[in-house]
Design an enzyme around this catalytic site. Structure first.
Site, PDB file in Angstrom:
ATOM      1  N   THR A   1       0.849  -1.187   0.000  1.00  0.00           N
ATOM      2  CA  THR A   1       0.000   0.000   0.000  1.00  0.00           C
ATOM      3  C   THR A   1       0.885   1.237   0.000  1.00  0.00           C
ATOM      4  O   THR A   1       1.924   1.260   0.656  1.00  0.00           O
ATOM      5  CB  THR A   1      -0.949   0.020   1.220  1.00  0.00           C
TER       6      THR A   1
ATOM      7  N   HIS B   1       2.393 -11.690  14.183  1.00  0.00           N
ATOM      8  CA  HIS B   1       3.460 -12.298  14.986  1.00  0.00           C
ATOM      9  C   HIS B   1       3.150 -13.755  15.343  1.00  0.00           C
ATOM     10  O   HIS B   1       4.026 -14.481  15.823  1.00  0.00           O
ATOM     11  CB  HIS B   1       3.669 -11.478  16.270  1.00  0.00           C
TER      12      HIS B   1
END
Length: 408
Positions: free
Chosen positions: A319, A371
């Site tokens: 993006t 994560h």
């Protein structure tokens, strides 16, 4: 013959759409294949074309949620096309409204019963009101005929915290189905992933040098196609994904799904908001191939022609908030993907180069990652690999031959 028009299926997983806008009115004559409505799904906004020519009767209102396969309008295919520009019924229906307004106009004239002042304030009162920044219509006049006297002006006080000028309007509109789905996915990404963001900075001088040297030849050779930054970033990302495959993986319950291809979702701004079409097998594309595909998808998004298939199945997202002036941000993961790279504004800043201070065009880059599936070593290593490729594009992205890589 009356033809029933039903909502077509925009995709296998879509069971319902929403009527965003009717492009015709009830009773209009429509031509076959004419766009009669825009419908929102949770993936895209699509146009609904007329299946035949005839007089249309609408069976749903704007904002209605309609199941796929349900009837949304009827088309009388036996009706003749009106000779005028609009059906006669419409002209007749509008005429009484004009007369009603003319007849009712005098009723609005009497205002004597209003509590507030109906006469101009005296000159002394006007001066005091101007000093206090109070409008005459905000206070009650006690003079003859509602005239504001000097005493009225002296005793007048503005409401605490209330503006004395400007507009204070508001408008409440329903979010489109696409926008609601985007909101739902963004909240889910924040709540259901262990999202972290790591940052780095990139010296854009090497890329700028290549672009300045070859962009004109690239444009002339490839039919007006521009040599932008996105092709460099896409190539750098696909290289880094090969080095750190966990970033190109997705978590599915107790399992991890990894991919040996790179379908890169590219966030682009369209008339209906942010769209994220996918560049398929970006690892196999040349610089020209990446630029051509991004341009094709951007045009489809701009023209409202993007489809569900165009936005399905990406493995990683890029993006670019820099086009709007953003200097630094933490992009949100595009689920079920595990990573997203954020590009930002290019600003000239002083940096240390070989012990000397030099000014270079610099860009901050950010990698947001899940994560649960990507550890710190992989995330930081991935972003460093992107940085290395962007700062040495000739060797790491072009095999030492810019002309060949750019197909010149």
């Amino acid at each position: 013959m009356i033809l029933e028009m039903k909502v077509p299926s925009p995709g296998e997983s879509i069971k319902e759409v929403e009527i965003a806008t009717w492009l015709v009115k009830d009773g209009d004559y429509v031509e076959k294949d004419q766009a009669i409505a825009e419908v929102d799904s949770d993936k895209a906004t699509l146009e609904l074309p007329a299946e035949a020519s005839g007089i249309i009767t609408l069976k749903a209102e704007e904002g209605d949620a309609v199941a796929v396969g349900a009837v949304v309008c009827l088309i009388d295919t036996s009706a003749a096309k009106p000779s005028g520009s609009a059906p006669v019924a419409e002209v007749k229906a509008e005429a009484p409204k004009v007369e009603e307004k003319k007849a009712e106009a005098p009723k609005a004239a009497p205002v004597a019963e209003k509590t507030y002042a109906t006469q101009a304030p005296s000159p002394a009162a006007r001066k005091i009101l101007d000093e206090k920044n109070i409008q005459p219509t905000e206070i009650v006049g006690t003079g003859k005929g509602g005239r504001i006297t000097k005493d009225d002006a002296v005793n007048a006080t503005p409401s605490m915290g209330t503006p004395t000028g400007g507009t204070r309007g508001s408008e409440r509109t329903k979010l489109s189905m696409l926008r609601r789905k985007v909101a739902e996915r963004l909240v889910a990404a924040k709540n259901e992933t262990a999202m972290l963001t790591t940052f780095n900075e990139v010296n854009m001088t090497p890329i700028n040098m290549i672009r300045n040297e070859y962009k004109d030849a690239f444009k002339a050779k490839h039919g007006g196609l521009g040599l932008g930054y996105m092709s460099f970033f896409t190539k750098a990302v696909t290289r880094a994904l090969a080095l750190f495959p966990d970033v190109n993986s997705m978590i599915d319950g107790d399992f991890k799904t990894s991919y040996d291809f790179c379908d890169i979702s590219i966030a682009v701004s369209g008339p209906k908001g942010l769209m994220v079409p996918v560049v398929r097998n970006a690892e196999l594309l040349t610089f020209r191939g990446v630029e051509a595909e991004i341009k094709r998808l951007a045009i489809k998004s701009r023209d409202g022609q993007i489809t569900v298939d165009d936005m399905t199945g990406g493995t990683f997202t890029i993006t670019n908030g820099g086009v709007f002036g953003s200097m630094l941000s933490t992009p949100i993961i595009n689920p079920p993907q595990s990573g997203i790279l954020g590009m930002h504004n290019i600003i000239e800043r002083p940096i240390a180069v070989n012990g000397k201070v030099e000014i270079h065009p610099m860009m901050y880059v950010a990698l947001s990652y899940d994560h649960r599936i990507i550890d710190g070593r992989e995330s930081v290593g991935f972003l460093v690999a992107v940085k290395e490729a962007l700062e040495n594009p000739l060797e790491l992205l072009m095999n030492g031959d810019a002309k060949k890589a750019l197909e010149l």
